[in-house]
Design a protein around this motif. Structure first.
Motif, mmCIF file in Angstrom:
data_model
loop_
_atom_site.group_PDB
_atom_site.id
_atom_site.type_symbol
_atom_site.label_atom_id
_atom_site.label_comp_id
_atom_site.label_asym_id
_atom_site.label_seq_id
_atom_site.Cartn_x
_atom_site.Cartn_y
_atom_site.Cartn_z
ATOM 1 N N GLN A 1 46.810 12.181 65.208
ATOM 2 C CA GLN A 1 47.191 12.697 63.889
ATOM 3 C C GLN A 1 46.189 12.353 62.775
ATOM 4 O O GLN A 1 46.536 12.400 61.597
ATOM 5 N N SER B 1 45.642 14.934 59.938
ATOM 6 C CA SER B 1 46.673 15.931 60.215
ATOM 7 C C SER B 1 47.169 16.530 58.901
ATOM 8 O O SER B 1 47.128 15.891 57.847
ATOM 9 N N GLU B 2 47.648 17.759 58.973
ATOM 10 C CA GLU B 2 48.259 18.369 57.790
ATOM 11 C C GLU B 2 49.538 17.619 57.409
ATOM 12 O O GLU B 2 49.937 17.614 56.255
ATOM 13 N N ASP B 3 50.156 16.989 58.373
ATOM 14 C CA ASP B 3 51.368 16.211 58.134
ATOM 15 C C ASP B 3 50.955 14.797 57.720
ATOM 16 O O ASP B 3 50.727 13.935 58.551
ATOM 17 N N GLN B 4 50.833 14.551 56.429
ATOM 18 C CA GLN B 4 50.324 13.276 55.949
ATOM 19 C C GLN B 4 51.343 12.144 56.051
ATOM 20 O O GLN B 4 51.041 11.014 55.681
ATOM 21 N N TRP C 1 51.937 10.761 58.636
ATOM 22 C CA TRP C 1 51.310 9.861 59.604
ATOM 23 C C TRP C 1 50.399 8.852 58.919
ATOM 24 O O TRP C 1 50.139 7.782 59.450
#
Length: 175
Positions: free
Chosen positions: A36, A39-42, A44
Motif C-alpha cells: 500500500q 496507495s490512493e487509500d491514505q 494505510w
C-alpha cells in the motif's frame, strides 16, 4: 498504531535452515513491507509523504524527491531479480544468496514511551527505503489505549551492507 500499520505483519523473516521449505538451505522469505505504499487509500499511511524530513530536505533547504529511493520496502539488494523474487503463494519475497538479520533499534532515553520517533526510515545507497513504525501500544487506560509505546524498531537488513537511519523526531541521546 493509528496512522500507519504496526510492524508485526510487515517484518516477517523466515529462513529455511535445511532447504526443506524453499529448496535451498539459507534461502529466506521476507514480508512485503511496501504494501500500500503511495496507495490512493491514505488510511494505510504509507508513502513518500511519510519519509522523515531529514532525508527529504538538504541542509540548504532544497527538496529531495522520494524517487531518490525507487525500491520500497525491505531491502532486496536494489530489487535485483537474481536475489529476490515475489512469490504470490506466500505473499512474500523469496531471497537467495543473501543473509538477512533482524536489527533492533531502540531509544534508551527516559521518554521512550511518550516521544514518538516513527516513522523511521532505513535506506541504502542502491535506492532502497523501508519505513518502520514500531510496535503497538500495549497499555490500557480505563478501556482506552494509553497512547504510550516503547520506541523499539525491528529492521531487516542484509549482512555486510551499509544502511542509513532517519528518524521523524529528534534523535535520542542514548540508543
Amino acid at each position: 498504531c493509528v496512522d500507519m500499520p504496526c510492524d508485526a505483519k510487515k517484518k516477517v523473516l523466515i529462513t529455511d535452515l535445511d532447504g526443506s521449505v524453499l529448496g535451498k538451505a539459507g534461502d529466506t522469505l521476507t514480508s512485503r513491507s511496501e504494501f500500500q505504499w503511495d496507495s490512493e487509500d491514505q488510511r494505510w499511511g504509507m508513502g513518500d509523504y511519510r519519509l522523515p524530513n531529514t532525508m527529504t530536505t538538504t541542509l540548504a533547504g532544497e527538496n529531495v524527491p522520494g524517487s531518490t529511493w525507487p525500491h520500497k520496502g525491505i531491502d532486496r539488494n536494489g530489487d535485483d531479480p537474481s536475489v529476490c523474487s515475489y512469490k504470490e503463494a506466500f505473499n512474500m519475497y523469496h531471497c537467495t544468496g543473501v543473509t538477512y538479520r533482524m536489527l533492533v533499534i531502540e531509544s534508551m532515553d527516559g521518554d521512550t514511551e511518550v516521544r514518538r520517533l516513527s516513522p523511521v526510515a532505513l535506506v541504502t545507497d542502491d535506492g532502497s527505503v523501508d519505513l518502520i513504525n514500531g510496535p503497538m501500544d500495549h497499555g490500557w487506560c480505563g478501556g482506552y489505549t494509553c497512547q504510550e509505546r516503547i520506541s523499539t524498531f525491528y529492521a531487516m537488513v542484509i549482512v555486510g551492507k551499509t544502511y542509513k537511519l532517519y528518524l521523524t523526531s529528534t534523535q535520542p541521546q542514548s540508543m
